[in-house]
Each structure stands twice: as C-alpha cells, then as structure tokens.
Scaffold this motif. Structure first.
Motif, mmCIF file in Angstrom:
data_model
loop_
_atom_site.group_PDB
_atom_site.id
_atom_site.type_symbol
_atom_site.label_atom_id
_atom_site.label_comp_id
_atom_site.label_asym_id
_atom_site.label_seq_id
_atom_site.Cartn_x
_atom_site.Cartn_y
_atom_site.Cartn_z
ATOM 1 N N VAL A 96 183.848 47.017 44.303
ATOM 2 C CA VAL A 96 183.174 46.238 45.350
ATOM 3 C C VAL A 96 183.942 44.929 45.498
ATOM 4 N N PRO A 97 184.912 44.877 46.423
ATOM 5 C CA PRO A 97 185.753 43.683 46.544
ATOM 6 C C PRO A 97 185.044 42.528 47.253
ATOM 7 N N TYR A 98 185.451 41.316 46.888
ATOM 8 C CA TYR A 98 184.957 40.117 47.560
ATOM 9 C C TYR A 98 186.047 39.584 48.484
ATOM 10 N N LEU A 99 185.725 39.474 49.762
ATOM 11 C CA LEU A 99 186.677 38.941 50.741
ATOM 12 C C LEU A 99 186.404 37.460 50.926
ATOM 13 N N SER A 100 187.307 36.643 50.432
ATOM 14 C CA SER A 100 187.095 35.199 50.483
ATOM 15 C C SER A 100 187.060 34.669 51.910
ATOM 16 N N THR A 101 187.857 35.273 52.797
ATOM 17 C CA THR A 101 187.874 34.790 54.186
ATOM 18 C C THR A 101 186.539 35.033 54.888
ATOM 19 N N ALA A 102 185.886 36.153 54.531
ATOM 20 C CA ALA A 102 184.585 36.459 55.135
ATOM 21 C C ALA A 102 183.434 35.910 54.287
ATOM 22 N N GLY A 103 183.738 35.598 53.035
ATOM 23 C CA GLY A 103 182.713 35.059 52.150
ATOM 24 C C GLY A 103 181.647 36.064 51.763
ATOM 25 N N GLU A 104 182.035 37.357 51.640
ATOM 26 C CA GLU A 104 181.041 38.367 51.297
ATOM 27 C C GLU A 104 181.673 39.529 50.538
ATOM 28 N N LEU A 105 180.802 40.270 49.841
ATOM 29 C CA LEU A 105 181.217 41.485 49.139
ATOM 30 C C LEU A 105 181.163 42.666 50.100
ATOM 31 N N LYS A 106 182.122 43.568 49.967
ATOM 32 C CA LYS A 106 182.196 44.734 50.845
ATOM 33 C C LYS A 106 181.863 46.003 50.054
ATOM 34 N N THR A 107 180.969 46.815 50.610
ATOM 35 C CA THR A 107 180.523 48.024 49.913
ATOM 36 C C THR A 107 181.184 49.297 50.430
ATOM 37 N N LYS A 108 182.004 49.205 51.460
ATOM 38 C CA LYS A 108 182.610 50.402 52.047
ATOM 39 C C LYS A 108 183.446 51.215 51.054
ATOM 40 N N PRO A 109 184.288 50.576 50.203
ATOM 41 C CA PRO A 109 185.042 51.384 49.229
ATOM 42 C C PRO A 109 184.127 52.230 48.340
ATOM 43 N N THR A 110 182.998 51.662 47.941
ATOM 44 C CA THR A 110 182.044 52.399 47.118
ATOM 45 C C THR A 110 181.418 53.539 47.902
ATOM 46 N N GLN A 111 181.022 53.274 49.130
ATOM 47 C CA GLN A 111 180.399 54.314 49.964
ATOM 48 C C GLN A 111 181.345 55.496 50.180
ATOM 49 N N HIS A 112 182.608 55.200 50.491
ATOM 50 C CA HIS A 112 183.568 56.271 50.751
ATOM 51 C C HIS A 112 183.917 57.040 49.475
ATOM 52 N N SER A 113 183.958 56.347 48.355
ATOM 53 C CA SER A 113 184.258 57.006 47.087
ATOM 54 C C SER A 113 183.149 57.991 46.726
ATOM 55 N N ASN A 137 170.230 41.731 44.762
ATOM 56 C CA ASN A 137 169.339 42.882 44.868
ATOM 57 C C ASN A 137 169.453 43.540 46.240
ATOM 58 N N ASP A 138 169.657 42.728 47.286
ATOM 59 C CA ASP A 138 169.810 43.278 48.638
ATOM 60 C C ASP A 138 171.054 44.154 48.730
ATOM 61 N N LEU A 139 172.135 43.696 48.096
ATOM 62 C CA LEU A 139 173.377 44.469 48.119
ATOM 63 C C LEU A 139 173.217 45.777 47.338
ATOM 64 N N LYS A 140 172.493 45.712 46.212
ATOM 65 C CA LYS A 140 172.237 46.917 45.432
ATOM 66 C C LYS A 140 171.401 47.916 46.241
ATOM 67 N N LYS A 141 170.425 47.394 47.001
ATOM 68 C CA LYS A 141 169.600 48.264 47.836
ATOM 69 C C LYS A 141 170.457 48.957 48.897
ATOM 70 N N LYS A 142 171.407 48.228 49.465
ATOM 71 C CA LYS A 142 172.283 48.803 50.489
ATOM 72 C C LYS A 142 173.139 49.924 49.905
ATOM 73 N N ILE A 143 173.730 49.660 48.731
ATOM 74 C CA ILE A 143 174.563 50.670 48.075
ATOM 75 C C ILE A 143 173.721 51.891 47.701
ATOM 76 N N ALA A 144 172.532 51.641 47.152
ATOM 77 C CA ALA A 144 171.651 52.735 46.755
ATOM 78 C C ALA A 144 171.265 53.596 47.955
ATOM 79 N N LEU A 145 170.996 52.949 49.085
ATOM 80 C CA LEU A 145 170.589 53.675 50.286
ATOM 81 C C LEU A 145 171.680 54.616 50.769
#
Length: 276
Positions: A96-113, A137-145
């Motif tokens: 789950v990489p953190y993009l400093s320019t966007a200031g957020e964690l990205k869940t797409k690599p996890t979803q595709h994996s 917790n919100d990010l965990k909910k998104k990944i879990a979903l």
C-alpha cells in the motif's frame, strides 16, 4: 525452529526430481505436465515436514501473476482443498504505497494483487498491508470491501526501525488472535514484556550514523572487497555513515612480515570507529 535443506523447496529441485522420475519410467509413459506432476511434487515436499511442528508456515516467494510462482500457488490451493479451511489459511502480503504528491495511501496495488489471486482460486484470509504508516479504519474498510474480507483481517505491516518490532506491531494489529481463531487453536495471552524490553534497549543504543573501516586480507576476494567498498561509499553519500579509507593487506605481507609503522598507522585509524 530447526530448519534443514528440506525446508527450502526451489523450482530447480522440483523439476529435477520430476524429470529424473520421468526418465526412469516412473510415470509409465504418461505425458509429464505441470498439473498434476509438478504440483504433486511440490505438495509432497511440503507434507514431508508434517509432524515436525504444530504449525507449518509455507512462504511462496515472488509476485502474484509471475509465471514462475504459478505452480506453487496452485499447489497451496490444492492443499487448502485437501485440509479444509480450519487447517490451512492464506495470508497475503501486499503493498500500500503512500504518494507524497497526493498526500494519500493508494489501495489499487492491493486490490489488483488480490484479484489475480482470486483468478487462480485463492481467496486470502488475511492481508498484510506493507506501508510506512498505520492504516486508518476507513482505509481498512475500503480494502476489506474490495477484497472480500472482514475489516479485522486487514493488518498493517508498518515499516519499523528494527526488525524486532515486527511481532509487536502484528500483536497490536491483532494478527495472532485472528490466526488462532481461524485455525481453531487456543493458547494463553502472550507476555511481551521481555521482548519489549529488548526492543527498547536496542533502540536506545541505536546509532543514527557512525564511522566504518574496512580491513581486507587480500586472499581471492577482490570482487567482494570492491563491492563492499562501493556500498559503503554510497551510504557515505547519503550521510548515513562516515566512510574511512579501506585498509588492504596483501597476502604476501602476512607471509613475509609486516611493517610495524603501517600497523601503528592502521591502528590509529581503527581507534576512531565503533566496531571492527
């Protein structure tokens, strides 16, 4: 934990065994295929460790989607089918990489994996999300979903200063509890007080930067000396260490006698460093 060569199963070992058996006629002229012959050999080697421990941890290296790991993933899928959900669980390590320019964690690599795993018939029971900060917790909910999991099964695998902190992070995230619950195993609550004390001592003595001196006796290890020197020079550029000049001692000097002045000069340099 006692490990032996049987604990390391490589593609080369597996294919060598299958090819040898085919040439000896063990398959009675059948066409040798990845499934079932290669996968059966992998499963046989995993089950060869049965009875030597209460729990066997099988790590499949590589990246999901790479052709090299597909026979191993198919093998553990079959093992899960044979043993049942209460006797085998899938724990998937994702990024789950953190993009400093966007200031957020990205869940797409996890979803595709996870999607790639689902395509070959594996539904992870637990996700270890490798990241540089704790997941909200919100990010965990998104990944879990998107990954068809309970929120509790999404675990933060946060980067730490020293490797001995990893069990403490996993315990804080509840990983041990989930594993025991899934495998229907029971044990008392772990006491991490001694472990925490060790981690605290190591971190107190942790040195952010220091001086390093390389000393080589010039046996046939010139390339090793060169590689180590280059590595330390790179660290020096990042200001993580102060790299002193490498001391090279030639083999002939050790056989014909050393110059005492050179020894004293080198010893003076060595006094400046933290360790040898």
């Amino acid at each position: 934990v006692l490990l032996s060569k049987s604990s390391n199963v490589t593609t080369g070992k597996v294919y060598d065994e299958v090819i040898s058996r085919e040439r000896k006629g063990d398959y009675l002229g059948e066409t040798v295929q990845v499934i079932p012959h290669i996968t059966d050999e992998i499963i046989k080697r995993i089950f060869a460790l049965e009875g030597k421990a209460d729990v066997c941890i099988v790590e499949v290296g590589g990246t999901v989607g790479d052709i090299e790991s597909l026979p191993f993933l198919e093998s553990i899928r079959q093992i899960r089918s044979q043993l049942g959900k209460e006797n085998a669980i899938f724990i998937h390590l994702t990024y789950v990489p953190y993009l400093s320019t966007a200031g957020e964690l990205k869940t797409k690599p996890t979803q595709h994996s996870v999607k790639d795993l689902l395509e070959i018939g594996i539904q992870p029971d637990i996700l270890l999300c490798r990241t540089d900060r704790f997941l909200s917790n919100d990010l965990k909910k998104k990944i879990a979903l998107f990954c068809n999991l309970n929120v509790e099964s999404v675990i933060t695998a946060k980067d730490v200063e020293i490797i001995y902190e990893v069990p403490l992070i996993f315990h804080k995230e509840g990983l041990d509890h989930i594993i025991l619950e899934t495998l229907k195993m029971w044990t008392k609550e772990p006491d991490f007080s001694k472990w925490e004390s060790i981690v605290s001592k190591i971190k107190r003595n942790y040195v952010e930067s220091g001086k390093v001196q390389l000393i080589f006796i010039d046996f046939p290890l010139d390339q090793a000396a060169f590689n180590a020197s280059k590595l330390l020079h790179c660290l020096d550029q990042k200001k993580q260490i102060t790299f002193l000049d490498t001391i090279y001692e030639n083999q002939e000097k050790w056989t014909s006698g050393l110059n005492i002045d050179e020894i004293n000069d080198n010893l003076e340099k060595m006094v400046q460093i933290l360790g040898i």
